[in-house]
Enzyme design. Structure first.
Site, PDB file in Angstrom:
ATOM      1  N   ASP A  79      49.868  38.199  38.580  1.00 37.46           N
ATOM      2  CA  ASP A  79      49.670  38.803  37.254  1.00 37.46           C
ATOM      3  C   ASP A  79      50.946  39.320  36.604  1.00 37.46           C
ATOM      4  O   ASP A  79      50.867  40.043  35.598  1.00 37.46           O
ATOM      5  CB  ASP A  79      48.660  39.951  37.362  1.00 37.46           C
ATOM      6  CG  ASP A  79      47.231  39.433  37.499  1.00 37.46           C
ATOM      7  OD1 ASP A  79      46.925  38.405  36.878  1.00 37.46           O
ATOM      8  OD2 ASP A  79      46.450  40.062  38.221  1.00 37.46           O
ATOM      9  N   ASP A 130      42.980  32.179  34.823  1.00 36.12           N
ATOM     10  CA  ASP A 130      43.734  33.314  34.271  1.00 36.12           C
ATOM     11  C   ASP A 130      45.241  33.105  34.429  1.00 36.12           C
ATOM     12  O   ASP A 130      46.034  33.556  33.601  1.00 36.12           O
ATOM     13  CB  ASP A 130      43.385  34.633  34.953  1.00 36.12           C
ATOM     14  CG  ASP A 130      41.908  34.814  35.253  1.00 36.12           C
ATOM     15  OD1 ASP A 130      41.198  33.800  35.383  1.00 36.12           O
ATOM     16  OD2 ASP A 130      41.474  35.956  35.374  1.00 36.12           O
TER      17      ASP A 130
HETATM   18  N1  GLY Z   1      42.668  38.453  34.871  1.00 43.30           N
HETATM   19  C1  GLY Z   1      41.521  39.138  35.338  1.00 43.30           C
HETATM   20  C2  GLY Z   1      40.447  39.291  34.344  1.00 43.30           C
HETATM   21  O1  GLY Z   1      40.458  38.685  33.304  1.00 43.30           O
HETATM   22  O2  GLY Z   1      39.583  40.088  34.597  1.00 43.30           O
END
Ligand code: GLY
Length: 379
Positions: A101, A162
């Site tokens: 992330d 994601d």
């Molecule tokens: N990237 C994690 C979510 O969208 O919850």
């Protein structure tokens, strides 16, 4: 950017002004908000690492991100000072290789801040974060590993849709003094995602699993959606934005076509009020909604519209994104609700875990404001 149809500009402006007004509450918080509970912001320190239970660790970049957007719109210097102070507090996360992330953490904050101010430690911090993220690339399957500590087998074969949003940091770093390899592996990850995470009908898996030793694709599944085969709107929205931005950064028209396909699928499944359900395939008509998915999709579709050379298609996409924003503003905003600290209500973070269901979410706040800024040509 296509023109806004007559009569629609004032509502978009009201919505953007509301983002700035609601930011004032966030500015009073010592730490970083990630979601509301009963309408009140819950905060995290930037040192809480890992996805569970420190849900907020990937969202710290959105607070300075909103401050940068407020500065772009108003020119006020106080936002710059505060954004820099906030960024400084999580500079050390540039070395955090426990998560994919880092793009969410460093792009809206450090990269956007560097583009506005030219401050050197923002650039250097973001380039270092990109190098750290690149350590999660598995050359066997040509994907960025989503979860699990490096050096362990835990979920070593999994990536997510994601992760497409984190590629922007790699492409940007490659262009800004980092090395070309960062762009090469970002491109490889996007190619793999298009082949595996995107289904033939343009919907997306949330998760895809590979054999981490051989790279053999195994199966698609979900972590936060209704079922392995369902269409989870937030993942679809990350995909739209991630492929649209990768197309621009990598110079790859084929990624643009993937973003187009994902956008059509997303738009075709929206209800009349334009507020997405938490999962397109939950059969319960009373199921919670996820306004954040609508905000992310609107930002991504505006990016896609700006990339399209065909003016007719660009205008259709632009109008669809404005419809989404106005739907969110009309049916999911906290206008007239002083009991709510967030701007966008009805976000759902993780329904199965019962975490932040029907609340305001910090990524919903950020992408709503970013999409409105794009629509209003605030640069
Ligand atoms: N990237 C994690 C979510 O969208 O919850």
């Amino acid at each position: 950017m296509a023109a806004i149809q007559p009569g629609r500009g004032p509502a978009l402006r009201d919505a953007f002004d509301s983002c700035i007004a609601r930011l004032e509450t966030i500015r009073t918080l010592a730490d970083f908000p990630y979601a509301t509970r009963d309408g009140v912001w819950q905060t995290t320190s930037p040192d809480e690492l890992g996805f569970m239970p420190a849900h907020g660790s990937w969202t710290v970049g959105f607070t300075p991100g909103m401050l940068w957007l407020a500065h772009r719109a108003t020119g006020r210097q106080e936002y710059v000072e505060e954004a820099l102070a906030r960024c400084r507090r999580f500079l050390h996360r540039k070395d955090d290789d426990s998560t994919h992330d880092l793009g969410f953490v460093f792009y809206p904050s450090f990269v956007q801040g560097y583009e506005i101010t030219g401050v050197g430690w923002l650039r250097d911090g973001a380039i270092e974060a990109a190098r750290t993220l690149s350590r999660r690339y598995n050359p066997n399957g040509r994907y960025i590993r989503a979860w699990g500590p490096l050096g362990s087998d835990e979920r070593a074969g999994e990536t997510t849709i994601d992760a497409m949003m984190n590629l922007a940091l790699l492409f940007w770093a490659a262009e800004t003094g980092g090395d070309r390899r960062l762009a090469e592996l970002a491109t490889a990850h996007a190619e793999t995602s298009a082949r595996t995470l995107v289904r033939p009908n343009g919907s997306t898996y949330h998760v895809y699993e590979f054999d981490p030793e051989t790279g053999r694709p195994i199966r698609g599944s979900t972590h936060q959606g209704y079922s392995d085969e369902s269409s989870w709107p937030r993942g679809q929205a990350w995909g739209i934005y991630g492929f649209a931005r990768s197309a621009l950064q990598a110079g790859r028209p084929d990624f643009l076509r993937v973003a187009d396909q994902l956008a059509d699928q997303f738009l075709s499944r929206l209800p009349a009020d334009r507020v997405p359900p938490w999962d397109f395939d939950d059969p319960d008509p009373a199921a919670p909604r996820d306004s954040s998915a609508g905000a992310i999709a609107a930002a991504g579709i505006l990016q896609l519209a700006a990339n399209r050379e065909d003016p007719a298609r660009a205008a259709i996409l632009h109008e669809a994104a404005i419809d989404l924003l106005l739907g969110l503003w009309k049916h999911a905003s906290s206008r007239g609700r002083p009991d709510q600290q967030g701007n966008l209500l009805h976000g759902t973070w993780h329904k199965a875990a019962g975490f932040a269901v029907d609340e305001s979410l910090m990524f919903g706040e950020y992408y709503f404001m970013e999409a409105l800024a794009k629509a209003l040509a605030i640069t």
